[in-house]
Every structure is written in C-alpha cells, then in structure tokens.
Design a protein around this motif. Structure first.
Motif, PDB file in Angstrom:
ATOM      1  N   UNK A   1       0.854  -1.243  -0.098  1.00 61.26           N
ATOM      2  CA  UNK A   1      -0.055   0.117  -0.136  1.00 61.26           C
ATOM      3  C   UNK A   1       0.626   1.482  -0.112  1.00 61.26           C
ATOM      4  N   UNK A   2       2.172   1.163   0.353  1.00 59.58           N
ATOM      5  CA  UNK A   2       2.970   2.407   0.643  1.00 59.58           C
ATOM      6  C   UNK A   2       4.231   2.350  -0.290  1.00 59.58           C
ATOM      7  N   UNK A   3       4.156   1.426  -1.560  1.00 66.99           N
ATOM      8  CA  UNK A   3       5.407   1.244  -2.379  1.00 66.99           C
ATOM      9  C   UNK A   3       6.492   1.030  -1.637  1.00 66.99           C
ATOM     10  N   UNK A   4       6.654   0.044  -0.566  1.00 66.52           N
ATOM     11  CA  UNK A   4       7.739  -0.095   0.402  1.00 66.52           C
ATOM     12  C   UNK A   4       8.643   1.074   0.947  1.00 66.52           C
ATOM     13  N   UNK A   5       7.867   2.158   1.325  1.00 64.69           N
ATOM     14  CA  UNK A   5       8.155   3.272   1.720  1.00 64.69           C
ATOM     15  C   UNK A   5       7.491   3.762   3.064  1.00 64.69           C
ATOM     16  N   UNK A   6       8.749   3.769   4.204  1.00 65.74           N
ATOM     17  CA  UNK A   6       8.230   4.097   5.366  1.00 65.74           C
ATOM     18  C   UNK A   6       7.719   5.720   5.474  1.00 65.74           C
ATOM     19  N   UNK A   7       8.530   6.229   4.704  1.00 65.59           N
ATOM     20  CA  UNK A   7       8.024   7.701   4.548  1.00 65.59           C
ATOM     21  C   UNK A   7       6.794   7.975   4.126  1.00 65.59           C
ATOM     22  N   UNK A   8       6.510   7.193   3.037  1.00 73.83           N
ATOM     23  CA  UNK A   8       4.929   7.357   2.668  1.00 73.83           C
ATOM     24  C   UNK A   8       3.863   6.716   3.730  1.00 73.83           C
ATOM     25  N   UNK A   9       4.290   5.964   4.748  1.00 72.67           N
ATOM     26  CA  UNK A   9       3.535   5.628   5.618  1.00 72.67           C
ATOM     27  C   UNK A   9       3.111   6.834   6.541  1.00 72.67           C
ATOM     28  N   UNK A  10       4.418   7.316   7.205  1.00 72.54           N
ATOM     29  CA  UNK A  10       4.325   8.294   8.025  1.00 72.54           C
ATOM     30  C   UNK A  10       3.701   9.570   7.425  1.00 72.54           C
ATOM     31  N   UNK A  11       3.940   9.663   5.992  1.00 70.81           N
ATOM     32  CA  UNK A  11       3.096  10.957   5.500  1.00 70.81           C
ATOM     33  C   UNK A  11       1.748  10.830   5.448  1.00 70.81           C
ATOM     34  N   UNK A  12       1.108   9.393   5.185  1.00 72.56           N
ATOM     35  CA  UNK A  12      -0.119   9.051   4.990  1.00 72.56           C
ATOM     36  C   UNK A  12      -0.818   9.500   6.283  1.00 72.56           C
ATOM     37  N   UNK A  13      -0.180   9.172   7.474  1.00 65.31           N
ATOM     38  CA  UNK A  13      -0.775   9.261   8.921  1.00 65.31           C
ATOM     39  C   UNK A  13      -0.955  10.698   9.145  1.00 65.31           C
ATOM     40  N   UNK A  14       0.161  11.504   8.749  1.00 66.73           N
ATOM     41  CA  UNK A  14       0.345  12.995   8.902  1.00 66.73           C
ATOM     42  C   UNK A  14      -0.727  13.472   8.220  1.00 66.73           C
ATOM     43  N   UNK A  15      -0.988  13.337   6.877  1.00 64.34           N
ATOM     44  CA  UNK A  15      -2.231  13.758   6.282  1.00 64.34           C
ATOM     45  C   UNK A  15      -3.628  13.514   6.770  1.00 64.34           C
ATOM     46  N   UNK A  16      -3.627  12.328   7.023  1.00 65.64           N
ATOM     47  CA  UNK A  16      -4.764  11.892   7.647  1.00 65.64           C
ATOM     48  C   UNK A  16      -5.183  12.374   9.204  1.00 65.64           C
ATOM     49  N   UNK A  17      -4.177  13.178   9.718  1.00 67.79           N
ATOM     50  CA  UNK A  17      -4.106  13.714  11.145  1.00 67.79           C
ATOM     51  C   UNK A  17      -4.370  12.852  12.012  1.00 67.79           C
ATOM     52  N   UNK A  18      -3.516  11.593  11.986  1.00 71.88           N
ATOM     53  CA  UNK A  18      -3.465  10.350  12.854  1.00 71.88           C
ATOM     54  C   UNK A  18      -2.458  10.459  13.717  1.00 71.88           C
ATOM     55  N   UNK A  19      -1.416  11.246  13.559  1.00 70.20           N
ATOM     56  CA  UNK A  19      -0.194  11.492  14.114  1.00 70.20           C
ATOM     57  C   UNK A  19       0.216  13.088  14.346  1.00 70.20           C
ATOM     58  N   UNK A  20       0.469  13.345  15.606  1.00 72.26           N
ATOM     59  CA  UNK A  20       0.810  14.857  15.822  1.00 72.26           C
ATOM     60  C   UNK A  20       2.281  15.357  15.299  1.00 72.26           C
ATOM     61  N   UNK A  21       2.426  16.539  15.731  1.00 71.10           N
ATOM     62  CA  UNK A  21       4.017  17.139  15.385  1.00 71.10           C
ATOM     63  C   UNK A  21       4.790  16.307  16.598  1.00 71.10           C
ATOM     64  N   UNK A  22       4.260  16.573  17.864  1.00 72.42           N
ATOM     65  CA  UNK A  22       4.817  15.868  18.999  1.00 72.42           C
ATOM     66  C   UNK A  22       5.285  14.456  18.813  1.00 72.42           C
ATOM     67  N   UNK A  23       4.444  13.600  18.299  1.00 74.00           N
ATOM     68  CA  UNK A  23       4.703  12.398  17.819  1.00 74.00           C
ATOM     69  C   UNK A  23       5.684  12.250  16.859  1.00 74.00           C
ATOM     70  N   UNK A  24       5.684  13.159  15.947  1.00 72.24           N
ATOM     71  CA  UNK A  24       6.839  13.014  14.753  1.00 72.24           C
ATOM     72  C   UNK A  24       8.105  13.437  15.640  1.00 72.24           C
ATOM     73  N   UNK A  25       8.174  14.300  16.459  1.00 72.28           N
ATOM     74  CA  UNK A  25       9.296  14.810  17.096  1.00 72.28           C
ATOM     75  C   UNK A  25       9.840  13.647  17.801  1.00 72.28           C
ATOM     76  N   UNK A  26       8.916  12.727  18.810  1.00 70.64           N
ATOM     77  CA  UNK A  26       9.506  11.875  19.412  1.00 70.64           C
ATOM     78  C   UNK A  26       9.979  10.654  18.551  1.00 70.64           C
TER      79      UNK A  26
END
Length: 119
Positions: free
Chosen positions: A85-110
C-alpha cells in the motif's frame, strides 16, 4: 506464513491474550457477534492447519496455544502492508498518517528523537 482472515485474526488476538485456551474460553472472550460453537472450532482448527496454533489433547477436548507470536505476525503483516500500500516506503506511511491527522507534530518529534538515539 499465510495471511489470516479477519475472523481468524480476531480469534488469534484472543488466543495471544489468553496464552492457552479451550474453544469455550475463546468463545467467552468474543465481543462481536458470537459464532456457533462448531464454527469457532473450525476456525481454530484452520488456524492450526495454517501453523498459527497447536494443541494439547485432554480426552476429547483440546487446549489451544499460539505457535506464532503476536510480534512475528505483526512484523509480517506490517511489512506486507507497507510493501503493498505504500510502495515499500516508510516515509509514505508516516506521510499518510500525517495527512490523515492520525499523528501529531509531537509524535513525529518523538519518532525523530528515537531514530537519532539509535544512530
């Protein structure tokens, strides 16, 4: 490792939680619509055929226990989902959750801090 159906996965979560269980104990833990006892027994036997559980026999009854750990299944499932689903890219996974607002800036910093500590 074969992919599990949604119902099989639900039953595996219960077996992982209980660690050892008879079919009636698994039935007691089901929170969704409960299947017929024979249906549940068939699902558990299918899990055994797929290599996810094994059993100890006590007369005519069987106590089932997991053979595959939850962590091993999660690793396989996540790797497959990321590949498919993400073309074997973890960056795409994180980007997906960021766009869906499922992950916060604080979570990303952590997450960044955890990555930097590993290096």
């Amino acid at each position: 490792m074969q992919k599990l159906t949604n119902k099989e996965e639900e039953i595996m979560h219960i077996i992982w939680q209980l660690e050892k269980a008879f079919v009636k104990e698994i039935m007691a833990e089901i929170t969704t619509k409960k299947p017929h006892y024979n249906t549940l027994s068939t699902i558990v036997r299918n899990l055994e055929e797929k290599g996810y559980v094994s059993h100890n026999a006590y007369g005519n009854t069987h106590q089932y226990y997991p053979v595959v750990t939850k962590e091993a299944y999660r690793e396989k499932f996540m790797a497959s989902a990321i590949q498919n689903y993400f073309n074997d890219s973890y960056k795409n996974v994180v980007s997906f959750f960021a766009k869906e607002e499922k992950i916060s800036v604080d979570d990303l910093k952590e997450i960044i801090n955890l990555i930097e500590k590993e290096k």
